[in-house]
Design an enzyme around this catalytic site. Structure first.
Site, PDB file in Angstrom:
ATOM      1  CG  HIS A 219       6.940  -0.872   7.999  1.00 49.51           C
ATOM      2  ND1 HIS A 219       7.853  -0.595   6.842  1.00 49.51           N
ATOM      3  CD2 HIS A 219       5.872  -0.390   7.745  1.00 49.51           C
ATOM      4  CE1 HIS A 219       6.739  -0.176   5.987  1.00 49.51           C
ATOM      5  NE2 HIS A 219       5.716   0.275   6.423  1.00 49.51           N
TER       6      HIS A 219
HETATM    7  C1  UD1 Z   1       1.532   2.866   9.166  1.00 45.17           C
HETATM    8  C2  UD1 Z   1       0.803   2.527   7.913  1.00 45.17           C
HETATM    9  C3  UD1 Z   1       1.486   2.061   6.853  1.00 45.17           C
HETATM   10  C4  UD1 Z   1       2.903   2.870   6.457  1.00 45.17           C
HETATM   11  C5  UD1 Z   1       3.759   2.856   7.972  1.00 45.17           C
HETATM   12  C6  UD1 Z   1       4.661   3.730   7.762  1.00 45.17           C
HETATM   13  C7  UD1 Z   1      -1.657   2.253   8.237  1.00 45.17           C
HETATM   14  C8  UD1 Z   1      -2.743   1.197   8.057  1.00 45.17           C
HETATM   15  N1  UD1 Z   1      -0.245   1.711   8.189  1.00 45.17           N
HETATM   16  O1  UD1 Z   1       1.801   1.518   9.661  1.00 45.17           O
HETATM   17  O2  UD1 Z   1       0.906   1.972   5.637  1.00 45.17           O
HETATM   18  O3  UD1 Z   1       3.509   1.921   5.599  1.00 45.17           O
HETATM   19  O4  UD1 Z   1       2.547   3.296   8.851  1.00 45.17           O
HETATM   20  O5  UD1 Z   1       5.701   3.429   8.611  1.00 45.17           O
HETATM   21  O6  UD1 Z   1      -2.026   3.247   8.404  1.00 45.17           O
HETATM   22  N2  UD1 Z   1       4.273   2.452  16.925  1.00 45.17           N
HETATM   23  C9  UD1 Z   1       5.120   2.861  18.098  1.00 45.17           C
HETATM   24  N3  UD1 Z   1       5.572   4.427  17.890  1.00 45.17           N
HETATM   25  C10 UD1 Z   1       5.106   5.080  17.002  1.00 45.17           C
HETATM   26  C11 UD1 Z   1       4.156   4.586  15.940  1.00 45.17           C
HETATM   27  C12 UD1 Z   1       3.853   3.155  15.990  1.00 45.17           C
HETATM   28  O7  UD1 Z   1       5.434   2.104  18.764  1.00 45.17           O
HETATM   29  O8  UD1 Z   1       5.455   6.183  17.069  1.00 45.17           O
HETATM   30  C13 UD1 Z   1       4.126   0.930  17.110  1.00 45.17           C
HETATM   31  C14 UD1 Z   1       2.609   0.723  17.973  1.00 45.17           C
HETATM   32  O9  UD1 Z   1       2.989  -0.535  18.660  1.00 45.17           O
HETATM   33  C15 UD1 Z   1       1.612   0.596  17.039  1.00 45.17           C
HETATM   34  C16 UD1 Z   1       2.339  -0.223  15.614  1.00 45.17           C
HETATM   35  O10 UD1 Z   1       3.785   0.585  15.735  1.00 45.17           O
HETATM   36  O11 UD1 Z   1       0.855  -0.226  17.430  1.00 45.17           O
HETATM   37  C17 UD1 Z   1       1.790   0.132  14.490  1.00 45.17           C
HETATM   38  O12 UD1 Z   1       1.656   1.427  14.195  1.00 45.17           O
HETATM   39  P1  UD1 Z   1       0.607   1.828  12.952  1.00 45.17           P
HETATM   40  O13 UD1 Z   1       0.684   3.461  12.868  1.00 45.17           O
HETATM   41  O14 UD1 Z   1      -0.744   1.472  13.442  1.00 45.17           O
HETATM   42  O15 UD1 Z   1       0.783   1.252  11.733  1.00 45.17           O
HETATM   43  P2  UD1 Z   1       2.326   1.287  11.233  1.00 45.17           P
HETATM   44  O16 UD1 Z   1       2.634  -0.420  11.254  1.00 45.17           O
HETATM   45  O17 UD1 Z   1       3.144   2.184  11.603  1.00 45.17           O
HETATM   46  N1  UDP Z   2      12.810   6.194   6.846  1.00 45.90           N
HETATM   47  C1  UDP Z   2      13.489   6.799   7.633  1.00 45.90           C
HETATM   48  N2  UDP Z   2      14.218   6.278   8.687  1.00 45.90           N
HETATM   49  C2  UDP Z   2      14.134   4.871   8.785  1.00 45.90           C
HETATM   50  C3  UDP Z   2      13.277   4.175   7.928  1.00 45.90           C
HETATM   51  C4  UDP Z   2      12.703   4.603   6.916  1.00 45.90           C
HETATM   52  O1  UDP Z   2      13.710   8.016   7.434  1.00 45.90           O
HETATM   53  O2  UDP Z   2      14.622   4.387   9.744  1.00 45.90           O
HETATM   54  C5  UDP Z   2      12.236   6.717   5.632  1.00 45.90           C
HETATM   55  C6  UDP Z   2      12.770   6.217   4.171  1.00 45.90           C
HETATM   56  O3  UDP Z   2      13.757   6.739   3.817  1.00 45.90           O
HETATM   57  C7  UDP Z   2      11.251   6.624   3.439  1.00 45.90           C
HETATM   58  C8  UDP Z   2      10.343   6.444   4.349  1.00 45.90           C
HETATM   59  O4  UDP Z   2      10.799   6.622   5.772  1.00 45.90           O
HETATM   60  O5  UDP Z   2      11.374   7.730   2.838  1.00 45.90           O
HETATM   61  C9  UDP Z   2       9.532   5.204   4.259  1.00 45.90           C
HETATM   62  O6  UDP Z   2       8.650   4.766   5.319  1.00 45.90           O
HETATM   63  P1  UDP Z   2       8.090   3.552   5.658  1.00 45.90           P
HETATM   64  O7  UDP Z   2       8.951   2.550   5.375  1.00 45.90           O
HETATM   65  O8  UDP Z   2       7.914   3.560   7.339  1.00 45.90           O
HETATM   66  O9  UDP Z   2       6.659   3.561   5.152  1.00 45.90           O
HETATM   67  P2  UDP Z   2       6.160   3.099   3.486  1.00 45.90           P
HETATM   68  O10 UDP Z   2       6.909   3.873   2.548  1.00 45.90           O
HETATM   69  O11 UDP Z   2       6.262   1.495   3.371  1.00 45.90           O
HETATM   70  O12 UDP Z   2       4.571   3.304   3.788  1.00 45.90           O
END
Ligand code: UD1
Ligand code: UDP
Length: 382
Positions: A219
């Protein structure tokens, strides 16, 4: 009674917050009052509500409904709304987790109105400022009063940035206290493994029970949004399934799911869709994720949390990044940094395939009681 406001927003923060809420409810109910504010950064049912329901987190008192947007827009909107809530509630502390835009927004909002900040997962560094999270972490750490680092490396990073390891209470933003306390995610993995085994049906649902499979998550913005990197990762996964005849299960973040059609070469996109051994799933719940992690043969990921959980469940992990904050896992030989490079990924896969029995997973993430330690320190400084 100590009044804290916990800020959540992104999936991993909701999961991490479960450990603190559980510790408060089990051991500090009469001493700590917790108010939960969800920024709404993640909003899909399977990126947010599922964790609140499943992990026993109290229903957030506020959901700010900020949603997605560019970094500036998303963070700016959060700061504005968080300031209003903080002024209204007047907490003794704001508790923030990790390194997302929700974390940064809360640290800016709280520090400007002099509400002390507790940063959980402090001190982690990738030393790569092109990562949005690296900027967030550094800024949050330097605005905090109590900093809790899950690893010795994180603690030492803080010392190198000028934090003193020898300060004593009372702590303040100008006289912060830093602590090595273990990882609240480890607390959670230990606690929820039992529930996952009892209730999750994910292995049955996807026909994985008693069968070998690999587990992957992707991601990071540089992997989803840079076609060259996304193609290299999926070429490697495709060829691993073909040479091993073992499936790769990929619960994909919505941003990655959206990026596949946009950024994969057409041929590869078609091959992936037609390969029955590449199983793309929607994001799964935490209990399902624990089941998938604890029963797989190997983990492929660019996630911070999933790297650690691979280690907790004693699975070798190939890291699709050029560096990691969780250096202890790589130093132990249980994680390999393969970046988004097809050859490196294949070599790492072959290495773990041949050597997985030799790997040692010594305990480096605490004793499963990090959240209790954090609550104790909060109270000592109140
Ligand atoms: C964010 C965090 C990242 C973390 C990740 C965990 C920042 C800068 N990044 O990244 O550090 O590892 O969350 O998962 O805060 N989207 C959906 N549905 C949702 C949420 C997001 O469709 O419920 C899609 C949207 O297109 C959005 C994109 O995901 O633009 C990115 O979401 P965003 O929350 O900006 O960043 P993450 O990549 O999720
Ligand atoms: N996770 C989850 N379901 C998924 C993918 C991840 O519950 O489909 C959990 C995972 O077990 C971990 C956390 O989400 O506890 C990690 O989040 P993510 O990878 O989104 O973000 P990061 O840790 O890189 O910030």
């Amino acid at each position: 009674m100590l009044k804290i406001i916990t800020i959540i927003g992104a999936r991993p923060q909701i999961i991490k917050a479960a450990a603190l809420s559980r510790a408060i409810s089990n051991h500090f109910r009469d001493k700590i009052q917790e108010i939960i504010v969800h920024t709404g950064q993640h909003y899909d049912e399977n990126m947010s509500q599922v964790f609140i329901d499943e992990l026993g987190i109290p229903k957030p008192n506020y959901n700010l409904g900020i949603g997605s947007g560019s970094h500036g827009k998303q963070t700016g909107r959060m700061i504005e709304r968080l300031e209003e809530v903080l002024l209204e509630e007047g907490p003794d502390y704001v508790v923030i987790y990790g390194d997302t835009n929700s974390t940064l927004a809360a640290s800016v909002a709280a520090s400007k109105i002099q509400i002390p900040i507790i940063h959980i997962e402090a001190g982690l560094r990738s030393f790569n400022k092109s990562m949005p999270e690296e900027i967030n972490r550094i800024m949050c750490d330097h605005a905090s009063t109590l900093l809790f680092s899950p690893t010795p490396t994180g603690f030492n990073n803080l010392v190198k940035e000028g934090f003193s390891a020898d300060t004593t209470a009372p702590f303040s933003a100008d006289h912060p206290g830093i602590f090595h306390c273990g990882d609240v995610m480890y607390d959670n993995s230990l606690f929820f493994k039992h529930f996952a085994t009892k209730t999750s049906q994910v292995l049955e649902t996807y026909d994985l029970k008693d069968k070998p499979y690999f587990l992957g998550t992707i991601h990071r913005n540089n992997n989803t949004d840079q076609p060259e990197r996304l193609n290299a990762i999926f070429r490697a996964l495709n060829s691993i399934t073909q040479t091993s005849s073992i499936p790769v299960v990929l619960p994909l973040h919505p941003r990655t799911d959206k990026a596949l059609a946009r950024n994969l070469d057409k041929d590869l996109f078609n091959q992936i869709n037609e390969n029955p051994l590449i199983k793309i799933l929607p994001p799964v719940s935490f209990l399902d994720m624990i089941m998938l992690e604890s029963n797989c043969s190997m983990v492929f990921t660019d996630s911070g949390g999933v790297q650690k959980e691979a280690y907790f469940f004693e699975k070798p992990c190939i890291i699709f990044r050029s560096e990691t904050e969780w250096t202890e896992i790589v130093d132990a030989g249980c994680g390999i940094i393969a970046n988004a490079d097809e050859e490196n990924i294949t070599n790492a896969f072959n290495y773990f395939h041949d050597n997985y029995k030799e790997l040692q997973y010594s305990p480096i993430f605490g004793d499963g009681r990090a959240a209790e330690f954090i609550c104790g320190k909060m109270l000592e400084n109140s």
